[in-house]
Design an enzyme around this catalytic site. Structure first.
Site, PDB file in Angstrom:
ATOM      1  N   GLU A   1      10.212  16.908  13.945  1.00  0.00           N
ATOM      2  CA  GLU A   1      10.541  16.862  12.516  1.00  0.00           C
ATOM      3  C   GLU A   1       9.597  17.808  11.759  1.00  0.00           C
ATOM      4  OE1 GLU A   1       9.261  13.313  10.463  1.00  0.00           O
ATOM      5  OE2 GLU A   1      11.207  13.087   9.511  1.00  0.00           O
TER       6      GLU A   1
ATOM      7  N   THR B   1       2.058   7.461  12.962  1.00  0.00           N
ATOM      8  CA  THR B   1       1.477   6.309  12.257  1.00  0.00           C
ATOM      9  C   THR B   1       2.193   5.027  12.673  1.00  0.00           C
ATOM     10  OG1 THR B   1       1.243   7.819  10.379  1.00  0.00           O
ATOM     11  CG2 THR B   1       0.687   5.521   9.988  1.00  0.00           C
ATOM     12  N   GLY B   2       3.499   5.089  12.784  1.00  0.00           N
ATOM     13  CA  GLY B   2       4.283   3.910  13.188  1.00  0.00           C
ATOM     14  C   GLY B   2       3.861   3.388  14.546  1.00  0.00           C
TER      15      GLY B   2
ATOM     16  N   GLY C   1       7.302   5.662   7.324  1.00  0.00           N
ATOM     17  CA  GLY C   1       6.437   6.834   7.388  1.00  0.00           C
ATOM     18  C   GLY C   1       6.655   7.572   8.699  1.00  0.00           C
ATOM     19  N   GLY C   2       5.635   8.288   9.131  1.00  0.00           N
ATOM     20  CA  GLY C   2       5.768   9.154  10.293  1.00  0.00           C
ATOM     21  C   GLY C   2       5.685   8.390  11.620  1.00  0.00           C
TER      22      GLY C   2
ATOM     23  N   GLU D   1      -1.244   7.343  -0.590  1.00  0.00           N
ATOM     24  CA  GLU D   1      -2.374   7.705  -1.460  1.00  0.00           C
ATOM     25  C   GLU D   1      -2.038   8.906  -2.342  1.00  0.00           C
ATOM     26  OE1 GLU D   1      -2.101   7.672   1.746  1.00  0.00           O
ATOM     27  OE2 GLU D   1      -3.151   9.301   2.760  1.00  0.00           O
TER      28      GLU D   1
ATOM     29  N   GLU E   1      10.393   2.115   9.855  1.00  0.00           N
ATOM     30  CA  GLU E   1      11.391   3.126   9.451  1.00  0.00           C
ATOM     31  C   GLU E   1      10.697   4.468   9.586  1.00  0.00           C
ATOM     32  OE1 GLU E   1      14.500   2.596   8.635  1.00  0.00           O
ATOM     33  OE2 GLU E   1      14.399   0.414   8.556  1.00  0.00           O
TER      34      GLU E   1
ATOM     35  N   CYS F   1      13.901  11.741   4.987  1.00  0.00           N
ATOM     36  CA  CYS F   1      13.919  11.292   6.394  1.00  0.00           C
ATOM     37  C   CYS F   1      15.266  11.583   7.036  1.00  0.00           C
ATOM     38  CB  CYS F   1      13.578   9.813   6.470  1.00  0.00           C
ATOM     39  SG  CYS F   1      14.637   8.809   5.422  1.00  0.00           S
TER      40      CYS F   1
ATOM     41  N   LYS G   1       0.857  -1.192   0.000  1.00  0.00           N
ATOM     42  CA  LYS G   1       0.000   0.000   0.000  1.00  0.00           C
ATOM     43  C   LYS G   1       0.893   1.243   0.000  1.00  0.00           C
ATOM     44  CE  LYS G   1      -1.810   2.859   2.647  1.00  0.00           C
ATOM     45  NZ  LYS G   1      -1.678   4.007   1.712  1.00  0.00           N
TER      46      LYS G   1
HETATM   47  P1  NAD Z   1       2.558   8.790   7.031  1.00  0.00           P
HETATM   48  O1  NAD Z   1       2.874   8.102   8.313  1.00  0.00           O
HETATM   49  O2  NAD Z   1       1.512   9.835   7.036  1.00  0.00           O
HETATM   50  O3  NAD Z   1       2.095   7.742   5.922  1.00  0.00           O
HETATM   51  C1  NAD Z   1       2.930   6.660   5.517  1.00  0.00           C
HETATM   52  C2  NAD Z   1       2.063   5.556   4.944  1.00  0.00           C
HETATM   53  O4  NAD Z   1       1.232   5.027   5.982  1.00  0.00           O
HETATM   54  C3  NAD Z   1       1.102   6.014   3.842  1.00  0.00           C
HETATM   55  O5  NAD Z   1       1.018   5.010   2.863  1.00  0.00           O
HETATM   56  C4  NAD Z   1      -0.215   6.148   4.584  1.00  0.00           C
HETATM   57  O6  NAD Z   1      -1.344   6.038   3.768  1.00  0.00           O
HETATM   58  C5  NAD Z   1      -0.100   4.969   5.536  1.00  0.00           C
HETATM   59  N1  NAD Z   1      -0.999   5.018   6.699  1.00  0.00           N
HETATM   60  C6  NAD Z   1      -1.406   6.092   7.400  1.00  0.00           C
HETATM   61  N2  NAD Z   1      -2.247   5.709   8.393  1.00  0.00           N
HETATM   62  C7  NAD Z   1      -2.334   4.360   8.324  1.00  0.00           C
HETATM   63  C8  NAD Z   1      -3.055   3.371   9.073  1.00  0.00           C
HETATM   64  N3  NAD Z   1      -3.827   3.696  10.094  1.00  0.00           N
HETATM   65  N4  NAD Z   1      -2.917   2.081   8.715  1.00  0.00           N
HETATM   66  C9  NAD Z   1      -2.133   1.721   7.683  1.00  0.00           C
HETATM   67  N5  NAD Z   1      -1.454   2.607   6.930  1.00  0.00           N
HETATM   68  C10 NAD Z   1      -1.544   3.910   7.246  1.00  0.00           C
HETATM   69  O7  NAD Z   1       3.956   9.335   6.495  1.00  0.00           O
HETATM   70  P2  NAD Z   1       4.215  10.242   5.222  1.00  0.00           P
HETATM   71  O8  NAD Z   1       3.739  11.627   5.527  1.00  0.00           O
HETATM   72  O9  NAD Z   1       3.706   9.547   4.010  1.00  0.00           O
HETATM   73  O10 NAD Z   1       5.820  10.206   5.139  1.00  0.00           O
HETATM   74  C11 NAD Z   1       6.632  11.113   5.809  1.00  0.00           C
HETATM   75  C12 NAD Z   1       7.320  10.449   6.985  1.00  0.00           C
HETATM   76  O11 NAD Z   1       8.037   9.297   6.543  1.00  0.00           O
HETATM   77  C13 NAD Z   1       8.337  11.337   7.648  1.00  0.00           C
HETATM   78  O12 NAD Z   1       8.180  11.280   9.039  1.00  0.00           O
HETATM   79  C14 NAD Z   1       9.673  10.700   7.243  1.00  0.00           C
HETATM   80  O13 NAD Z   1      10.721  10.942   8.152  1.00  0.00           O
HETATM   81  C15 NAD Z   1       9.311   9.263   7.163  1.00  0.00           C
HETATM   82  N6  NAD Z   1      10.265   8.529   6.342  1.00  0.00           N
HETATM   83  C16 NAD Z   1      11.181   7.712   6.953  1.00  0.00           C
HETATM   84  C17 NAD Z   1      12.130   7.026   6.196  1.00  0.00           C
HETATM   85  C18 NAD Z   1      13.160   6.131   6.847  1.00  0.00           C
HETATM   86  O14 NAD Z   1      13.900   5.461   6.123  1.00  0.00           O
HETATM   87  N7  NAD Z   1      13.263   6.096   8.156  1.00  0.00           N
HETATM   88  C19 NAD Z   1      12.133   7.161   4.806  1.00  0.00           C
HETATM   89  C20 NAD Z   1      11.177   7.993   4.213  1.00  0.00           C
HETATM   90  C21 NAD Z   1      10.249   8.667   4.984  1.00  0.00           C
END
Ligand code: NAD
Length: 488
Positions: A383, A230-231, A226-227, A176, A248, A282, A173
């Site tokens: 961040e 969310t993680g 991701g963020g 979006e 990550e 990131c 996934k």
């Molecule tokens: P985000 O957490 O908003 O979304 C990431 C993904 O999670 C998207 O596909 C989103 O649709 C999905 N998601 C959101 N809620 C969810 C849920 N309840 N269940 C399942 N999936 C869900 O992050 P973002 O805004 O897309 O990305 C930016 C973040 O990613 C920043 O914090 C950045 O530091 C981090 N990032 C980290 C790395 C790394 O290697 N550590 C690399 C790239 C980005």
């Protein structure tokens, strides 16, 4: 053509919903894609489960799986131009950066293609002649792969390639906001010969299309980039079924510049560290720690050069960086800067939306430098994920290390110094996953990537990146069995 790929077929969403994608650089329409809901995702999970349980992918010889990944690498190279263009339209990033990313992505597939056979297991010496004992690696099962929008296809490749190399099936996934290169990748996997059900794609918002991936009992592993918020939520949701979870997450990465650093290199790299891709990286070096004696000269020069950085869309060859991903993200960055100023930071450049031809319809935000910051300010602790540099002063090695480590994050960072021994000492004491000395940002697929502390709970790339997608089984064989008589 429909955009969800489930059980080897392309189809639309069960409730026929779609989403329009617009380019963040100018608001132009990029396309309309199918938008999955939870039921579509549950079907994709079922397909991945069947393909795993019934095979043949998990038991396909590792060499054949590796060969398939190498074929995918070749297809990525063949389609590089179209992939780079699609990535730039979804993200707004400069075409040259997307082209660079596609090369990295092909390399990632090549690396894991070769790794598939690199370590097949090992024989364990038990010291007992009537026993042979070995450790074998097996795939984990059904993997949920959830990725962000900043490096959409790169982050996807870091998960898809090792998951396939190890013999797993998966549901991907992507964000979006940036679905198009994931769709193209699935077409390439299909062309390369991935069996039906092994690779599944659902597009859509996290809470709807993504949520079942974290708590469904048929998913064995969740790999998420991701963020932080969310993680955390995904980790909690996955706890109910004790899934393997690889996270990550974000970073607030220190860039430490000692007074003895090579000045031109330090300036140049400090700019790249934080303003590349408008800070939506990131590992962005968003936190400049500069030694007292060098502060004024270094910051003056960074400000002078940051003020001249040219913004523009993906195909503007004069542009040095592009827009932010969305209106909402720009508002978040603006609020962050406003908070920093309220906390006492000094605005040295940027801080206001740019206007003018080519900029008014995009989500642009200028390179911004906030000076005289301290580690108790929220702008230093959180961040922004935008082109915002905070500057703190330090005096001596011990204070540099203390400040750099005073964060909940631990993803990446750098040390600039001409004193090799000092740079190595500082690198050794930083609680972060990647430390650059006199450099910023490079990585190679052979070396692990991942965060300490709340930057994550897993490793991507390198041998540990493959290990994330493997179970380890010990098989003990008694070659001369006879009754033991314990309960005679
Ligand atoms: P985000 O957490 O908003 O979304 C990431 C993904 O999670 C998207 O596909 C989103 O649709 C999905 N998601 C959101 N809620 C969810 C849920 N309840 N269940 C399942 N999936 C869900 O992050 P973002 O805004 O897309 O990305 C930016 C973040 O990613 C920043 O914090 C950045 O530091 C981090 N990032 C980290 C790395 C790394 O290697 N550590 C690399 C790239 C980005």
């Amino acid at each position: 053509m429909p955009d969800l790929y489930i059980d080897g077929s392309w189809r639309g969403a069960l409730d026929e919903r779609t989403r329009e994608i617009r380019c963040p650089a100018d608001g132009s329409r990029v396309g309309v894609v199918d938008e999955a809901g939870g039921k579509d995702t549950v079907e994709a999970i079922a397909a991945a489960r069947r393909a795993f349980d019934e095979g043949p992918w998990p038991t396909t010889p590792a060499a054949d799986r590796g060969d398939l990944l190498l074929r995918v690498a070749d297809l990525l190279v063949r389609d590089k131009d179209a992939l780079a263009r699609a990535e730039s339209l979804d993200t707004g990033k400069r075409l040259v950066e997307s082209e660079y990313d596609i090369d990295d992505i092909a390399n990632c597939f090549r690396y894991f293609g070769r790794q598939a056979t690199a370590e097949a297991g090992r024989v364990v010496e038990t010291g007992t002649p009537s026993v042979d004992s070995r450790v074998v690696y097996e795939p984990v099962g059904v993997c949920a792969l959830i990725t962000p929008w900043n490096y959409p296809l790169l982050q996807t490749a870091w998960k898809v390639a090792p998951a396939l190399a190890a013999g797993n099936t998966f549901v991907l996934k992507p964000s979006e906001l940036t679905p198009h290169t994931a769709i193209r990748l699935m077409r390439l996997l299909e062309e390369a010969g991935v069996p039906p059900g092994v690779a599944n794609l659902v597009l859509g918002a996290g809470p709807e299309a993504g949520a079942p991936l974290a708590d469904h009992p048929d998913v064995d592993l969740v790999s998420f980039t991701g963020g932080l918020a969310t993680g955390r939520a995904l980790m909690a949701a996955a706890a109910g079924t004790v899934k393997k979870v690889a996270l990550e997450l974000g970073g607030k990465n220190p860039n430490i510049v000692f007074a003895d650093a090579d000045f031109e290199t330090a300036v140049d790299m400090a700019l790249t560290a934080v303003f590349l891709h408008s800070g939506q990286v990131c590992s962005a070096g968003a936190r400049l720690l500069v030694e007292d004696g060098l502060h004024d000269r270094l910051v003056d020069e960074i400000v002078r050069r940051a003020s001249r950085i040219r913004l523009g869309g993906p195909f503007d060859e004069r542009a040095q960086t592009g827009p932010l991903i969305s209106a909402a993200h720009r508002e978040k960055v603006e609020a962050y800067v406003a908070r920093g100023l309220a906390e006492g930071a000094v605005l040295r450049c940027g801080g206001e939306r740019p206007t003018g031809p080519g900029l008014d319809d995009g989500f642009y935000y200028p390179p911004t430098v906030l000076d005289e910051c301290s580690d108790d300010m929220s702008v230093v602790r959180e961040e922004s994920f935008g082109p915002v540099l905070t500057v703190e002063r330090f005096s001596g090695e011990a204070e540099a290390v203390r400040l750099a480590n005073d964060t909940i994050y631990g993803l990446a960072g750098a040390v600039f110094s001409t004193d090799e021994a000092k740079a190595q000492r500082v690198a050794a004491r930083l609680r972060i996953g990647t430390v650059w000395i006199n450099d910023f940002h490079p990585y190679v697929p052979q070396a692990e990537w991942g965060g300490y502390k709340q930057s994550g709970s897993g490793r991507e790339l390198g041998p540990s990146g493959l290990a994330e997608y493997r179970e380890t089984k010990h098989i003990w064989r008694n070659t001369d069995p006879s009754p033991q008589g314990w309960f005679d």
